[in-house]
Scaffold this motif. Structure first.
Motif, short mmCIF file in Angstrom:
data_model
loop_
_atom_site.label_atom_id
_atom_site.label_comp_id
_atom_site.label_asym_id
_atom_site.label_seq_id
_atom_site.Cartn_x
_atom_site.Cartn_y
_atom_site.Cartn_z
N GLY A 305 0.81 -1.21 0.00
CA GLY A 305 0.00 0.00 0.00
C GLY A 305 0.84 1.26 0.00
O GLY A 305 0.63 2.17 -0.81
N LEU A 306 1.84 1.32 0.87
CA LEU A 306 2.68 2.52 0.94
C LEU A 306 3.68 2.58 -0.21
O LEU A 306 4.07 3.67 -0.65
CB LEU A 306 3.41 2.59 2.28
N THR A 307 4.10 1.40 -0.69
CA THR A 307 4.98 1.40 -1.88
C THR A 307 4.25 1.99 -3.07
O THR A 307 4.88 2.57 -3.97
CB THR A 307 5.43 -0.04 -2.20
N TYR A 308 2.93 1.90 -3.07
CA TYR A 308 2.12 2.51 -4.13
C TYR A 308 1.76 3.96 -3.80
O TYR A 308 1.82 4.84 -4.67
CB TYR A 308 0.84 1.68 -4.31
N LEU A 309 1.41 4.21 -2.54
CA LEU A 309 0.84 5.50 -2.16
C LEU A 309 1.87 6.64 -2.23
O LEU A 309 1.56 7.74 -2.72
CB LEU A 309 0.26 5.40 -0.76
N TYR A 310 3.08 6.40 -1.76
CA TYR A 310 4.11 7.44 -1.81
C TYR A 310 4.38 7.90 -3.24
O TYR A 310 4.39 9.10 -3.52
CB TYR A 310 5.40 6.93 -1.16
N PRO A 311 4.64 6.98 -4.19
CA PRO A 311 4.88 7.43 -5.57
C PRO A 311 3.68 8.19 -6.18
O PRO A 311 3.87 9.12 -6.95
CB PRO A 311 5.16 6.14 -6.34
N VAL A 312 2.45 7.77 -5.84
CA VAL A 312 1.28 8.47 -6.37
C VAL A 312 1.26 9.91 -5.87
O VAL A 312 1.02 10.86 -6.64
CB VAL A 312 -0.02 7.73 -5.98
N TYR A 313 1.53 10.09 -4.58
CA TYR A 313 1.57 11.45 -4.03
C TYR A 313 2.68 12.27 -4.69
O TYR A 313 2.47 13.41 -5.12
CB TYR A 313 1.80 11.40 -2.52
N LEU A 314 3.88 11.68 -4.78
CA LEU A 314 5.02 12.42 -5.32
C LEU A 314 4.82 12.76 -6.80
O LEU A 314 5.28 13.79 -7.28
CB LEU A 314 6.30 11.59 -5.14
N SER A 315 4.13 11.89 -7.52
CA SER A 315 3.89 12.14 -8.94
C SER A 315 2.77 13.14 -9.17
O SER A 315 2.93 14.13 -9.88
CB SER A 315 3.57 10.82 -9.65
N ARG A 316 1.62 12.91 -8.56
CA ARG A 316 0.45 13.75 -8.81
C ARG A 316 0.56 15.13 -8.16
O ARG A 316 0.19 16.13 -8.75
CB ARG A 316 -0.82 13.06 -8.30
N ILE A 439 -8.98 6.82 -2.57
CA ILE A 439 -8.46 8.01 -3.26
C ILE A 439 -9.55 8.65 -4.11
O ILE A 439 -9.77 9.87 -4.08
CB ILE A 439 -7.24 7.65 -4.13
N THR A 440 -10.28 7.83 -4.86
CA THR A 440 -11.34 8.33 -5.73
C THR A 440 -12.50 8.92 -4.92
O THR A 440 -12.93 10.06 -5.15
CB THR A 440 -11.86 7.21 -6.65
N ASP A 441 -12.99 8.13 -3.97
CA ASP A 441 -14.19 8.55 -3.22
C ASP A 441 -13.91 9.73 -2.31
O ASP A 441 -14.70 10.69 -2.25
CB ASP A 441 -14.74 7.38 -2.41
N ARG A 442 -12.80 9.68 -1.57
CA ARG A 442 -12.50 10.76 -0.63
C ARG A 442 -12.09 12.05 -1.35
O ARG A 442 -12.39 13.14 -0.89
CB ARG A 442 -11.40 10.33 0.33
N THR A 443 -11.43 11.93 -2.50
CA THR A 443 -11.10 13.13 -3.27
C THR A 443 -12.38 13.82 -3.75
O THR A 443 -12.51 15.06 -3.66
CB THR A 443 -10.22 12.78 -4.49
N THR A 444 -13.34 13.02 -4.23
CA THR A 444 -14.62 13.59 -4.66
C THR A 444 -15.34 14.27 -3.50
O THR A 444 -15.86 15.39 -3.64
CB THR A 444 -15.51 12.49 -5.26
N LEU A 445 -15.35 13.60 -2.35
CA LEU A 445 -16.02 14.15 -1.17
C LEU A 445 -15.37 15.47 -0.74
O LEU A 445 -16.06 16.48 -0.51
CB LEU A 445 -15.99 13.15 -0.03
N ASN A 492 -8.83 20.74 -6.64
CA ASN A 492 -8.64 19.30 -6.90
C ASN A 492 -7.40 18.77 -6.18
O ASN A 492 -7.44 17.69 -5.58
CB ASN A 492 -8.49 19.06 -8.41
N ARG A 493 -6.30 19.51 -6.28
CA ARG A 493 -5.06 19.06 -5.66
C ARG A 493 -5.20 18.99 -4.14
O ARG A 493 -4.76 18.03 -3.51
CB ARG A 493 -3.92 19.99 -6.05
N GLN A 494 -5.84 20.02 -3.55
CA GLN A 494 -6.02 20.01 -2.10
C GLN A 494 -6.93 18.87 -1.67
O GLN A 494 -6.71 18.23 -0.64
CB GLN A 494 -6.59 21.35 -1.64
#
Length: 534
Positions: A305-316, A439-445, A492-494
């Motif tokens: 999970g974190l091996t995926y989550l950190y790169p997503v944050y750093l990229s996006r 990520i999808t649901d909470r970002t929308t909320l 969106n970013r926030q």
């Protein structure tokens, strides 16, 4: 039961079983063979994540669409998750020597094919072959570690396999980023070839600690294999593709969800009724193994999970490229490497429950610190959470390995090792599915909530919009339209950053729960106790 029969059938051909407890003096030949196996496992686990930071380069090289390129990962994971539990039966039937040699050689050949792929269809087929064949190497190493080495040597061996199992996926994006940046995406696969050839040669010439039991072939459970493939293959697809396709609103996911359920029914029916089940589930009757597998599942959630989550944050959010992501993620790998010797030393002197609790607490503290994430966090803000993550994973992984596999009899180790590794991979798959959905649901909320406060007529908003509009107009751009687009992007970013923070809170709660669960465990036997004494 069938496991008893298989134990009797395998007893005459297994020198370790005949000797009872392995002597403290391990022949150099077997030590070298074990190191070769560990390196093979490292390659197989590394390739789960090595392409994750370089998918854009592969996509461009193969002219693939965004949906198609995701299958470079998905095909590997689906194939691997089927082979991991199957490998135990194959090792009993053919011997570890033959299975590992075929796996190492096949993995090497498939890696070379991946490097030569000229279309996305070829790449998907070759990645599936690479995952399926290479998947047999992973559980073989765990079984070999607890077969070859006596309990007195496991303070050295357990940290080694724990380090490889956690370090390989963690540094995968780092290695992939460097290779694709310095050379090309082809080297993500070509790097396996010379090392794979050496591992294959070493495995064939040095592995000698068990013998085949070819009589098992006459009892091979083809229906059980079909159920296993349908159950785990379809489940992996659902977990991988569900977050991207609205889960069961997508017809393909709904159909494969049904296939997974039917496959599970067939698989478990055969597991409890077949003369020689394709996967022996009897290891779960051992309380330590059952709890250890649960811990392994949750560790998979945290590890992948974190091996995926950190790169997503750093990229996006931060806009990092593959190389910058790899350099940032290297901290966790270094922390694991430095913690491994300490974990090995303490495993022989400290109650395993204390070590696990310490590891879970360190991981939880790291994720709790990450719950304060902002869009400005960089290398130094991520430094301490990553150190805690690496330290926590290694402190917990070694005692979990020992508790799960250290007290099982030799005839159970091969099948149990496959199940144990399967739980970690399934934990990762479930964790990634939940994380992507959150990520999808909470970002929308959060976007909806933030948008309510970013409305015309509020002085702060009007002032900010006027500033952005003036800056854009000075550059010859439609100020008002551009300002609206910029504001939408900022919101969106926030919202995405707030969604990441929510996920870290959930992970914190998960690992705090593991800390509490260690309190109800029975005190495990000391590392130096024999398996037979359990």
């Amino acid at each position: 039961m069938s496991s008893t029969a298989s134990a009797k059938a395998g007893a005459p051909s297994d020198p370790i079983s005949r000797q009872g407890t392995a002597p403290d003096a391990v022949p150099a030949r077997r030590v070298i063979a074990f190191f070769a196996m560990v390196f093979g496992m490292f390659m197989a686990i590394l390739d789960i994540q090595i392409v994750s930071a370089s998918l854009a380069e592969i996509q461009a090289g193969l002219s693939a669409s965004a949906d198609e390129i995701a299958w470079v990962q998905t095909a590997y994971l689906i194939a691997e998750v089927i082979m991991i539990p199957l490998s135990g039966f194959l090792a009993r039937m053919l011997s570890t020597r033959i299975v590992f040699t075929l796996a190492a050689g096949g993995f090497t050949a498939a890696s070379a094919l991946c490097a030569t792929a000229t279309s996305i269809d070829q790449m998907i087929v070759y990645r599936a072959l690479q995952g399926f064949i290479g998947g047999a190497m992973i559980p073989s190493v765990f079984a070999a570690a607890f077969t070859i080495f006596p309990p007195s040597r496991r303070a050295v061996v357990s940290p080694m396999i724990g380090l490889v199992a956690t370090l390989a996926p963690t540094i995968g994006p780092t290695v992939g980023g460097y290779l694709s940046d310095a050379l090309s995406w082809h080297w993500l696969f070509l790097v396996n070839v010379p090392f794979g050839i050496l591992v294959t040669i070493a495995a064939w010439n040095l592995i000698d600690f068990d013998k085949p039991n070819l009589k098992l072939f006459s009892h091979f459970d083809w229906f059980g294999l079909a159920g296993l493939a349908a159950f785990l293959g379809a489940l992996e697809y659902v977990l991988e593709e569900g977050p991207r396709n609205d889960w069961f609103d997508d017809s393909a996911i709904a159909i494969l969800g049904i296939v997974s359920v039917v496959g599970a029914v067939l698989f478990f029916w055969r597991a409890f009724t077949a003369k020689e089940p394709i996967v022996d589930l009897s290891a779960f009757t051992d309380r330590n193994f059952a709890f250890g597998s649960l811990f392994s599942f949750i560790m998979g959630v945290g590890l992948y999970g974190l091996t995926y989550l950190y790169p997503v944050y750093l990229s996006r959010i931060r806009g990092y490229d593959a190389l910058m992501i790899g350099e940032t993620m290297f901290v966790s790998g270094l922390a694991m490497f430095l913690t491994a010797p300490l974990s090995g030393i303490l495993s022989g002197r400290v109650d395993a429950r204390v070590l696990m609790g310490t590891g879970f607490a360190a991981f939880a503290l790291g994720t709790w610190m990450m719950s304060g994430l902002t869009q400005d966090w960089d290398f130094y803000e991520l430094l301490v959470p990553q150190i805690l993550r690496g330290f926590g994973l290694m402190m917990a992984m070694v005692p979990i390995n020992n508790i799960s596999l250290g007290s099982l009899p030799p005839d159970k180790l091969k099948g149990a090792s496959g199940l144990y590794n399967l739980t970690r991979n399934l934990g990762g798959a479930v964790g990634l599915a939940v994380i992507n959905t959150m990520i999808t649901d909470r970002t929308t909320l959060h976007y909806q909530r933030l948008a309510e406060h970013v409305s015309w007529g509020r002085p702060v908003v009007d002032e900010r919009m006027a500033q952005m509009s003036a800056q854009l107009s000075a550059n010859g751009i439609d100020g008002q339209t551009g300002a609206i687009a910029q504001m939408v992007s900022l919101v969106n970013r926030q919202a995405a950053v707030m969604a990441f923070a929510d996920i870290f809170v959930v992970l914190t709660g998960l690992f705090v729960g593991l800390c509490l669960l260690t309190l109800v465990l029975r005190k495990p036997p000391k590392a130096g106790a024999s398996a037979e004494a359990h």
